[in-house]
Design a protein around this motif. Structure first.
Motif, PDB file in Angstrom:
ATOM      1  N   THR A   1     -12.243 -53.232 -26.832  1.00  0.00           N
ATOM      2  CA  THR A   1     -11.440 -54.414 -27.134  1.00  0.00           C
ATOM      3  C   THR A   1     -10.972 -54.309 -28.583  1.00  0.00           C
ATOM      4  OG1 THR A   1     -13.312 -55.706 -27.921  1.00  0.00           O
ATOM      5  CG2 THR A   1     -12.829 -55.809 -25.540  1.00  0.00           C
ATOM      6  N   ASP A   2     -10.043 -55.172 -28.980  1.00  0.00           N
ATOM      7  CA  ASP A   2      -9.567 -55.155 -30.362  1.00  0.00           C
ATOM      8  C   ASP A   2     -10.706 -55.428 -31.341  1.00  0.00           C
ATOM      9  OD1 ASP A   2      -6.997 -54.567 -29.544  1.00  0.00           O
ATOM     10  OD2 ASP A   2      -6.320 -56.654 -29.607  1.00  0.00           O
ATOM     11  N   GLY A   3     -11.577 -56.373 -31.013  1.00  0.00           N
ATOM     12  CA  GLY A   3     -12.714 -56.677 -31.876  1.00  0.00           C
ATOM     13  C   GLY A   3     -13.685 -55.516 -31.985  1.00  0.00           C
ATOM     14  N   GLU A   4     -13.938 -54.866 -30.856  1.00  0.00           N
ATOM     15  CA  GLU A   4     -14.824 -53.691 -30.872  1.00  0.00           C
ATOM     16  C   GLU A   4     -14.236 -52.591 -31.743  1.00  0.00           C
ATOM     17  OE1 GLU A   4     -16.697 -54.210 -26.353  1.00  0.00           O
ATOM     18  OE2 GLU A   4     -14.989 -52.879 -26.690  1.00  0.00           O
ATOM     19  N   LEU A   5     -12.942 -52.326 -31.549  1.00  0.00           N
ATOM     20  CA  LEU A   5     -12.285 -51.276 -32.336  1.00  0.00           C
ATOM     21  C   LEU A   5     -12.361 -51.573 -33.830  1.00  0.00           C
ATOM     22  CD1 LEU A   5      -9.014 -50.150 -30.528  1.00  0.00           C
ATOM     23  CD2 LEU A   5     -10.885 -48.718 -31.333  1.00  0.00           C
ATOM     24  N   GLU A   6     -12.141 -52.803 -34.199  1.00  0.00           N
ATOM     25  CA  GLU A   6     -12.188 -53.192 -35.609  1.00  0.00           C
ATOM     26  C   GLU A   6     -13.581 -52.943 -36.195  1.00  0.00           C
ATOM     27  OE1 GLU A   6     -12.107 -57.494 -37.533  1.00  0.00           O
ATOM     28  OE2 GLU A   6     -10.150 -56.947 -36.684  1.00  0.00           O
ATOM     29  N   ALA A   7     -14.612 -53.379 -35.485  1.00  0.00           N
ATOM     30  CA  ALA A   7     -15.989 -53.213 -35.973  1.00  0.00           C
ATOM     31  C   ALA A   7     -16.382 -51.737 -36.027  1.00  0.00           C
ATOM     32  CB  ALA A   7     -16.954 -53.983 -35.076  1.00  0.00           C
ATOM     33  N   LEU A   8     -16.022 -50.961 -35.003  1.00  0.00           N
ATOM     34  CA  LEU A   8     -16.389 -49.554 -34.955  1.00  0.00           C
ATOM     35  C   LEU A   8     -15.665 -48.752 -36.030  1.00  0.00           C
ATOM     36  CD1 LEU A   8     -16.449 -48.985 -31.091  1.00  0.00           C
ATOM     37  CD2 LEU A   8     -18.370 -49.469 -32.607  1.00  0.00           C
TER      38      LEU A   8
ATOM     39  N   GLU B   1     -20.226 -57.301 -28.974  1.00  0.00           N
ATOM     40  CA  GLU B   1     -20.934 -57.804 -27.798  1.00  0.00           C
ATOM     41  C   GLU B   1     -20.031 -57.688 -26.582  1.00  0.00           C
ATOM     42  OE1 GLU B   1     -22.292 -61.782 -28.321  1.00  0.00           O
ATOM     43  OE2 GLU B   1     -23.520 -61.266 -30.053  1.00  0.00           O
ATOM     44  N   ASN B   2     -20.652 -57.476 -25.470  1.00  0.00           N
ATOM     45  CA  ASN B   2     -19.921 -57.366 -24.210  1.00  0.00           C
ATOM     46  C   ASN B   2     -19.320 -58.721 -23.867  1.00  0.00           C
ATOM     47  OD1 ASN B   2     -19.050 -56.904 -21.633  1.00  0.00           O
ATOM     48  ND2 ASN B   2     -20.947 -56.003 -20.908  1.00  0.00           N
ATOM     49  N   GLU B   3     -18.001 -58.825 -23.910  1.00  0.00           N
ATOM     50  CA  GLU B   3     -17.349 -60.102 -23.616  1.00  0.00           C
ATOM     51  C   GLU B   3     -17.657 -60.586 -22.206  1.00  0.00           C
ATOM     52  OE1 GLU B   3     -13.200 -59.877 -24.467  1.00  0.00           O
ATOM     53  OE2 GLU B   3     -13.550 -59.513 -26.603  1.00  0.00           O
ATOM     54  N   ARG B   4     -17.795 -59.650 -21.272  1.00  0.00           N
ATOM     55  CA  ARG B   4     -18.109 -60.043 -19.897  1.00  0.00           C
ATOM     56  C   ARG B   4     -19.479 -60.700 -19.827  1.00  0.00           C
ATOM     57  NH1 ARG B   4     -15.531 -55.603 -20.312  1.00  0.00           N
ATOM     58  NH2 ARG B   4     -17.334 -54.265 -20.384  1.00  0.00           N
ATOM     59  N   ARG B   5     -20.389 -60.316 -20.713  1.00  0.00           N
ATOM     60  CA  ARG B   5     -21.718 -60.923 -20.738  1.00  0.00           C
ATOM     61  C   ARG B   5     -21.621 -62.375 -21.195  1.00  0.00           C
ATOM     62  NH1 ARG B   5     -26.986 -58.803 -21.447  1.00  0.00           N
ATOM     63  NH2 ARG B   5     -28.376 -60.239 -22.482  1.00  0.00           N
ATOM     64  N   ARG B   6     -20.815 -62.620 -22.214  1.00  0.00           N
ATOM     65  CA  ARG B   6     -20.681 -63.985 -22.729  1.00  0.00           C
ATOM     66  C   ARG B   6     -20.020 -64.899 -21.708  1.00  0.00           C
ATOM     67  NH1 ARG B   6     -18.910 -61.569 -27.933  1.00  0.00           N
ATOM     68  NH2 ARG B   6     -16.824 -61.905 -27.170  1.00  0.00           N
ATOM     69  N   GLU B   7     -19.126 -64.349 -20.891  1.00  0.00           N
ATOM     70  CA  GLU B   7     -18.378 -65.164 -19.943  1.00  0.00           C
ATOM     71  C   GLU B   7     -19.169 -65.499 -18.687  1.00  0.00           C
ATOM     72  OE1 GLU B   7     -14.946 -62.812 -19.280  1.00  0.00           O
ATOM     73  OE2 GLU B   7     -14.169 -63.109 -21.300  1.00  0.00           O
ATOM     74  N   ASN B   8     -20.242 -64.774 -18.410  1.00  0.00           N
ATOM     75  CA  ASN B   8     -20.999 -64.970 -17.185  1.00  0.00           C
ATOM     76  C   ASN B   8     -22.169 -65.918 -17.452  1.00  0.00           C
ATOM     77  OD1 ASN B   8     -22.512 -64.798 -14.870  1.00  0.00           O
ATOM     78  ND2 ASN B   8     -22.335 -62.586 -14.678  1.00  0.00           N
ATOM     79  N   ALA B   9     -22.065 -67.139 -16.949  1.00  0.00           N
ATOM     80  CA  ALA B   9     -23.106 -68.140 -17.210  1.00  0.00           C
ATOM     81  C   ALA B   9     -24.220 -68.107 -16.171  1.00  0.00           C
ATOM     82  CB  ALA B   9     -22.477 -69.528 -17.241  1.00  0.00           C
TER      83      ALA B   9
ATOM     84  N   HIS C   1     -22.287 -49.986 -16.895  1.00  0.00           N
ATOM     85  CA  HIS C   1     -23.575 -49.345 -16.617  1.00  0.00           C
ATOM     86  C   HIS C   1     -24.617 -50.348 -16.146  1.00  0.00           C
ATOM     87  CE1 HIS C   1     -22.202 -45.563 -18.159  1.00  0.00           C
ATOM     88  NE2 HIS C   1     -21.721 -46.187 -19.204  1.00  0.00           N
ATOM     89  N   GLY C   2     -24.209 -51.437 -15.538  1.00  0.00           N
ATOM     90  CA  GLY C   2     -25.182 -52.416 -15.072  1.00  0.00           C
ATOM     91  C   GLY C   2     -25.184 -53.619 -15.981  1.00  0.00           C
ATOM     92  N   THR C   3     -26.256 -53.831 -16.707  1.00  0.00           N
ATOM     93  CA  THR C   3     -26.352 -54.985 -17.585  1.00  0.00           C
ATOM     94  C   THR C   3     -26.628 -54.521 -19.000  1.00  0.00           C
ATOM     95  OG1 THR C   3     -28.719 -55.185 -17.238  1.00  0.00           O
ATOM     96  CG2 THR C   3     -27.305 -56.414 -15.741  1.00  0.00           C
ATOM     97  N   GLY C   4     -26.383 -55.394 -19.945  1.00  0.00           N
ATOM     98  CA  GLY C   4     -26.687 -55.056 -21.326  1.00  0.00           C
ATOM     99  C   GLY C   4     -25.820 -55.826 -22.289  1.00  0.00           C
ATOM    100  N   PRO C   5     -26.172 -55.775 -23.549  1.00  0.00           N
ATOM    101  CA  PRO C   5     -25.415 -56.539 -24.542  1.00  0.00           C
ATOM    102  C   PRO C   5     -24.077 -55.915 -24.921  1.00  0.00           C
ATOM    103  CG  PRO C   5     -27.201 -55.353 -25.601  1.00  0.00           C
ATOM    104  CD  PRO C   5     -27.338 -55.128 -24.123  1.00  0.00           C
ATOM    105  N   TYR C   6     -23.823 -54.665 -24.512  1.00  0.00           N
ATOM    106  CA  TYR C   6     -22.596 -53.964 -24.889  1.00  0.00           C
ATOM    107  C   TYR C   6     -21.893 -53.439 -23.646  1.00  0.00           C
ATOM    108  CZ  TYR C   6     -25.507 -53.672 -29.087  1.00  0.00           C
ATOM    109  OH  TYR C   6     -26.333 -53.966 -30.132  1.00  0.00           O
ATOM    110  N   GLY C   7     -20.585 -53.293 -23.746  1.00  0.00           N
ATOM    111  CA  GLY C   7     -19.832 -52.617 -22.705  1.00  0.00           C
ATOM    112  C   GLY C   7     -20.170 -51.138 -22.718  1.00  0.00           C
ATOM    113  N   GLY C   8     -19.771 -50.425 -21.681  1.00  0.00           N
ATOM    114  CA  GLY C   8     -20.112 -49.005 -21.547  1.00  0.00           C
ATOM    115  C   GLY C   8     -19.615 -48.148 -22.694  1.00  0.00           C
ATOM    116  N   ALA C   9     -18.366 -48.355 -23.131  1.00  0.00           N
ATOM    117  CA  ALA C   9     -17.811 -47.528 -24.207  1.00  0.00           C
ATOM    118  C   ALA C   9     -18.559 -47.760 -25.516  1.00  0.00           C
ATOM    119  CB  ALA C   9     -16.322 -47.824 -24.382  1.00  0.00           C
ATOM    120  N   VAL C  10     -18.871 -49.014 -25.817  1.00  0.00           N
ATOM    121  CA  VAL C  10     -19.603 -49.327 -27.050  1.00  0.00           C
ATOM    122  C   VAL C  10     -21.023 -48.787 -26.970  1.00  0.00           C
ATOM    123  CG1 VAL C  10     -20.545 -51.197 -28.461  1.00  0.00           C
ATOM    124  CG2 VAL C  10     -18.202 -51.335 -27.621  1.00  0.00           C
TER     125      VAL C  10
END
Length: 157
Positions: free
Chosen positions: A18-25, A79-87, A95-104
């Motif tokens: 994501t744009d935020g991930e790219l900026e931080a990395l 942080e994995n945006e999909r994780r934040r969106e899933n209540a 890769h299943g579950t976790g605080p980060y997306g696969g690429a990160v």
């Protein structure tokens, strides 16, 4: 570590950064200038210092690298945006579950591997230097793991 033209590379079945991930990395990558491998002769040549001073300098650089990696792992932009969106429980990512997306997660794993590889090489060089050993066979070689099939310690190289 990475050049501008490699940030856009992608892998099949993996969401891109994501744009935020790219900026931080990219910020992390700009701060971390050490390579994955440690070479004492290269360090002495680069710094022009005596070995003890150069090794102390590198110890400080390794400490900053460690802190930068920890700071990156805590950066909310990766942080994995999909994780934040899933209540309703842990989300599914590449890769299943976790605080980060696969690429990160892969970027962090590669960065940590580089850090540990450099640190192991540094510690080996410090030990050899501190003991005053000169011959290559006068101290056990630096190893990187086990080869259980061949029943040997794997050497760097």
């Amino acid at each position: 570590m990475f050049s501008d033209n490699t940030w856009g590379l992608c892998e099949y079945h993996t969401s891109g950064f994501t744009d935020g991930e790219l900026e931080a990395l990219k910020e992390y990558d700009e701060r971390c200038t050490l390579k994955g491998r440690f070479d004492l002769e290269e360090l002495l040549h680069e710094t022009g210092l005596e070995a003890d001073e150069a090794l102390r300098l590198r110890a400080g650089e390794l400490a900053r690298w460690h802190d930068d990696l920890l700071r990156l792992m805590a950066d909310p932009r990766i942080e994995n945006e999909r994780r934040r969106e899933n209540a309703f429980g842990p989300p599914y990512d590449d890769h299943g579950t976790g605080p980060y997306g696969g690429a990160v997660a892969r970027f962090l794993a590669f960065s940590a591997e580089d850090y540990h590889r450099h640190r192991r090489g540094y510690e080996h060089a410090v030990t050899v230097w501190a003991l005053g050993l000169q011959a290559l066979d006068s101290y056990p070689p630096d190893t990187c793991g086990l080869d259980l099939d061949n029943r040997v310690l794997k050497l760097w190289g």
